[in-house]
Write a protein that holds these residues in place. Structure first.
Motif, PDB file in Angstrom:
ATOM      1  N   TYR A   4       2.452  -8.181   9.855  1.00  0.00           N
ATOM      2  CA  TYR A   4       3.676  -7.319   9.387  1.00  0.00           C
ATOM      3  C   TYR A   4       4.532  -7.240  10.739  1.00  0.00           C
ATOM      4  CZ  TYR A   4       0.274  -4.788  12.317  1.00  0.00           C
ATOM      5  OH  TYR A   4      -0.516  -4.183  13.400  1.00  0.00           O
ATOM      6  N   TRP A   6       7.388  -5.114  13.119  1.00  0.00           N
ATOM      7  CA  TRP A   6       7.558  -3.874  14.198  1.00  0.00           C
ATOM      8  C   TRP A   6       8.635  -3.786  14.843  1.00  0.00           C
ATOM      9  CZ3 TRP A   6       7.135  -3.787  19.305  1.00  0.00           C
ATOM     10  CH2 TRP A   6       6.721  -4.946  19.843  1.00  0.00           C
ATOM     11  N   HIS A  37      11.921  11.358   9.192  1.00  0.00           N
ATOM     12  CA  HIS A  37      10.831  10.730   8.702  1.00  0.00           C
ATOM     13  C   HIS A  37      10.700  10.339   7.261  1.00  0.00           C
ATOM     14  CE1 HIS A  37       6.209  10.404   8.185  1.00  0.00           C
ATOM     15  NE2 HIS A  37       6.334  10.256   9.517  1.00  0.00           N
ATOM     16  N   THR A  41      10.199   6.582   5.765  1.00  0.00           N
ATOM     17  CA  THR A  41       9.087   6.392   4.966  1.00  0.00           C
ATOM     18  C   THR A  41       9.408   5.839   3.589  1.00  0.00           C
ATOM     19  OG1 THR A  41       8.783   8.529   4.501  1.00  0.00           O
ATOM     20  CG2 THR A  41       7.285   7.537   6.281  1.00  0.00           C
ATOM     21  N   GLY A  44      10.116   2.227   3.361  1.00  0.00           N
ATOM     22  CA  GLY A  44       8.971   1.295   3.673  1.00  0.00           C
ATOM     23  C   GLY A  44       8.508   1.402   5.011  1.00  0.00           C
ATOM     24  N   PHE A  45       8.916   2.178   6.057  1.00  0.00           N
ATOM     25  CA  PHE A  45       8.296   2.139   7.413  1.00  0.00           C
ATOM     26  C   PHE A  45       7.189   3.110   7.445  1.00  0.00           C
ATOM     27  CE2 PHE A  45      12.965   0.723   7.659  1.00  0.00           C
ATOM     28  CZ  PHE A  45      12.750  -0.111   8.807  1.00  0.00           C
ATOM     29  N   GLU A  46       6.356   2.693   8.324  1.00  0.00           N
ATOM     30  CA  GLU A  46       5.234   3.431   8.864  1.00  0.00           C
ATOM     31  C   GLU A  46       5.561   4.143  10.298  1.00  0.00           C
ATOM     32  OE1 GLU A  46       0.464   3.473  10.227  1.00  0.00           O
ATOM     33  OE2 GLU A  46       1.434   1.753   9.097  1.00  0.00           O
ATOM     34  N   VAL A  47       5.891   5.442  10.233  1.00  0.00           N
ATOM     35  CA  VAL A  47       6.574   5.852  11.407  1.00  0.00           C
ATOM     36  C   VAL A  47       5.303   6.248  12.489  1.00  0.00           C
ATOM     37  CG1 VAL A  47       7.777   7.743  12.469  1.00  0.00           C
ATOM     38  CG2 VAL A  47       8.325   6.875  10.491  1.00  0.00           C
ATOM     39  N   MET A  48       5.503   5.592  13.813  1.00  0.00           N
ATOM     40  CA  MET A  48       4.613   5.773  14.887  1.00  0.00           C
ATOM     41  C   MET A  48       5.378   6.122  15.969  1.00  0.00           C
ATOM     42  SD  MET A  48       1.854   2.863  13.578  1.00  0.00           S
ATOM     43  CE  MET A  48       1.441   2.453  15.478  1.00  0.00           C
TER      44      MET A  48
END
Length: 79
Positions: A4, A6, A37, A41, A44-48
């Motif tokens: 993936y 990042w 946020h 999302t 399609g992003f995973e927020v970290m």
């Protein structure tokens, strides 16, 4: 194969610690903003949200993880 992409935000070496702390706090606040946020999302992003040392460790781990694959396949970056 698990892969993936990042995204991380980095500052130049030698950036004053107070500036790094302020940038980290501001970016974390932005990523934790409910509207930001939600939009990320939905895209399609995973927020970290993490801090500089955690991101640095992650970037180094990813480099170590993929350098053998890159060497074996002969992949090259294009400019």
């Amino acid at each position: 194969m698990d892969r993936y992409s990042w995204i991380g935000i980095f500052a130049p070496a030698g950036t004053p610690p107070a500036t790094l702390r302020k940038l980290t706090a501001d970016f974390q606040a932005a990523l934790n903003d409910p509207e930001t946020h939600r939009k990320l999302t939905q895209a399609g992003f995973e927020v970290m949200a993490s801090d500089g040392p955690a991101l640095d460790r992650y970037a180094r781990e990813q480099y170590e993880r993929w350098k053998g694959f890159v060497a074996k396949t002969g992949l090259k970056l294009e400019e």
